[in-house]
Design an enzyme around this catalytic site. Structure first.
Site, mmCIF file in Angstrom:
data_model
loop_
_atom_site.group_PDB
_atom_site.id
_atom_site.type_symbol
_atom_site.label_atom_id
_atom_site.label_comp_id
_atom_site.label_asym_id
_atom_site.label_seq_id
_atom_site.Cartn_x
_atom_site.Cartn_y
_atom_site.Cartn_z
ATOM 1 N N LYS A 79 0.905 -1.240 0.196
ATOM 2 C CA LYS A 79 0.116 -0.092 -0.091
ATOM 3 C C LYS A 79 0.687 1.065 -0.106
ATOM 4 O O LYS A 79 1.841 1.247 0.521
ATOM 5 C CB LYS A 79 -0.962 -0.037 1.336
ATOM 6 C CG LYS A 79 -1.970 1.192 1.258
ATOM 7 C CD LYS A 79 -3.143 0.872 2.368
ATOM 8 C CE LYS A 79 -4.050 2.194 2.424
ATOM 9 N NZ LYS A 79 -4.825 2.024 3.668
ATOM 10 N N SER A 154 -9.750 2.179 2.855
ATOM 11 C CA SER A 154 -8.912 2.784 1.934
ATOM 12 C C SER A 154 -7.625 2.100 1.221
ATOM 13 O O SER A 154 -7.290 2.469 0.285
ATOM 14 C CB SER A 154 -8.270 3.897 2.738
ATOM 15 O OG SER A 154 -7.154 3.262 3.868
ATOM 16 N N SER A 178 -9.976 -0.455 7.176
ATOM 17 C CA SER A 178 -9.174 -0.199 5.599
ATOM 18 C C SER A 178 -8.649 -1.531 5.157
ATOM 19 O O SER A 178 -8.433 -1.384 4.020
ATOM 20 C CB SER A 178 -8.432 0.971 5.731
ATOM 21 O OG SER A 178 -9.297 2.237 5.875
#
EC number: 6.3.5.7
Length: 485
Positions: A79, A154, A178
């Site tokens: 990420k 996210s 997330s």
């Protein structure tokens, strides 16, 4: 059949038997990315040259040494809020569009020690603020199961890349759901570890008391491999816990006889779709057939979790994001006449709307005259929410419910109404406020879109969470389904 349909243990066996090479695995990853990422839009940066060179190096090491890392040769996506030395880290924000870190996050170092191969950086909601990856400053990631729907957020890029077969596993971060929410939307396995289990050093902070890095994979076994590699105390992170890291793989026994499950009535109540409820009830039948028992319980303060979370996380964000001022690194405006203007214009131009919304909310909650009414009160309610979990865990081994109230929604469906977007995390947020571990595993479909089962454990008891998740996974076929792209 893709090589990534094999688990880590199987891939390691194939590598050691010289049936495949690590270069084959890396080739498979980039081939798939070049085939489908134009549709899925999961990756922001690729590290192709270095990854291929490292794969060759590891292929040679197979013959020259006997000891190999836990994730030897395994391709992984990271990420884009986890810093990677000399590989651009943007947090999907224009303000960090050209930021090249000078060090690796601790989890990245641990992946290097485990000899995993970094494929690239994955899209996300800007600074991890969002539930759909629509808040990225660069692109909107699509859900591989239906390209008109969101992948969640996210960590939407992290979940979508695994679901699409671009990488076999990825790292995400979870502040209010997330990792688990996108894992649920994309039909993969995502774990938020106990707060403190995994070092946050090198994770660009959103809300420091809530953020936690965790793995996203196709199977529970692979998830345990990844957590094994990244867990443990770190002198660079004072919030990392000096607690022994057990052998997570040994927990995957399939035996859950006598296990006591709590099902909060609040998690199957108003706002939760009929499909999500039914998938959980079906999952509970499976777990009962394996020897577990379940009872309905109450987590009475859950109804305050959403408001508590947005006050606390926004307050922490307003402090954490003050460092992005255009002076030391990142975007700097050309439209300023003085220092105050420089700060103001840089931040106004560099941050997206959702980030600015949360900074303003947090600054308001911390301001003189409102601190006691908002921030301090929210901290007290957080304590009550944590106590609710402790009370339930005094009598039960795990808590189970849906991961999300609904399956993935259409792109653009909720962007005009932040409150309906925020409500999507209503079942995951309490877990972060309490600091306990939670996993999402695939448990069914609604209208062709995946649904996730959330299994929540006691502090630092990821082993039991994995044991239950693995037993359920082995008794069902939900995790074997793959999207067609």
């Amino acid at each position: 059949m893709s090589l990534f349909d094999h688990k880590i243990s199987e891939l390691k066996r194939l590598i050691h038997n010289k049936e495949i090479s690590i270069s084959d695995l890396v080739d498979e990853s980039y081939k798939r990315i070049h085939e489908v990422d134009g549709k899925v839009q999961a990756f922001l940066q690729l590290d192709e040259e270095k990854a291929r060179a490292y794969a060759k190096e590891l292929d040679e090491a197979l013959d020259t040494r006997d000891e190999h890392g836990l994730l030897f040769g395994m391709p992984i996506g990271i990420k884009d809020n986890i810093v990677t030395k000399d590989l651009r880290t943007t947090c999907a924000s224009k303000i960090l569009e050209n930021f090249d870190p000078i060090y690796d996050a601790t989890v990245v170092e641990r992946l290097h020690e485990a000899e995993a191969v970094t494929i690239g950086k994955l899209n996300m909601d800007e600074f991890a603020m969002g539930s759909s990856t629509e808040n990225s400053g660069f692109k909107k990631t699509k859900n591989p199961w239906n390209l008109e729907t969101v992948p969640g957020g996210s960590s939407g890029g992290s979940a979508a890349a695994v679901a699409a077969g671009e990488v076999p596993f990825s790292l995400g971060s979870d502040t209010g759901g997330s990792i688990r929410q996108p894992a649920s939307f994309c039909g993969v396995v995502g774990l938020k570890p106990t707060y403190g289990r995994v070092s946050r050093y090198g994770l660009v902070a959103f809300a420091s008391s809530l953020d936690q890095i965790g793995p996203i994979t196709r199977s529970v076994e692979d998830n345990a491999y990844l957590l094994q590699a990244i867990s443990g105390v770190d002198k660079m992170d004072s919030t990392s816990a000096n607690v022994d890291v057990p052998d997570y793989l040994s927990a995957l026994t399939g035996d859950i006889k006598g296990l006591k499950i709590a099902v909060p009535k609040e998690y199957l109540g108003e706002g939760v779709s009929e499909e999500a409820k039914q998938s959980v009830l079906e999952a509970l039948k499976v777990l009962e057939s394996l020897g577990a028992t379940w009872e309905e319980v109450s987590l009475p303060h859950s109804k305050y979790a959403l408001a508590t979370y947005y006050l606390l996380s926004s307050s922490e964000a307003s402090a954490n994001l003050a460092r992005f001022d255009g002076i030391r690194y990142g975007y700097r405006t050309d439209n300023a006449d003085n220092l105050i203007d420089l700060y103001k214009q840089t931040r106004s131009e560099g941050f997206g709307n959702e980030v600015k919304r949360r900074i303003m909310l947090g600054t308001f909650a911390l301001s003189s005259g409102y601190y006691d009414a908002y921030y301090k009160k929210a901290q007290k309610v957080r304590t009550l929410i944590k106590k609710d979990f402790e009370d339930v865990f005094a009598n039960y081994d795990v808590i189970i419910g849906p991961t999300t109230p609904t399956p993935a929604f259409k792109i653009g469906e909720k962007t005009s109404d932040p409150l309906t977007m925020y409500a999507n995390d209503i079942l995951t947020i309490p877990v972060n406020l309490a600091g306990v571990p939670g996993i999402s595993v695939p448990c069914g479909f609604a209208n062709g879109l995946p649904l996730g089962l959330q299994i929540i454990g006691k502090h630092f008891d990821e082993s039991t969470v994995y044991r239950v998740a693995h037993a359920f996974e082995q008794a069902t076929d939900h995790h074997k389904a793959k999207p067609e792209l």
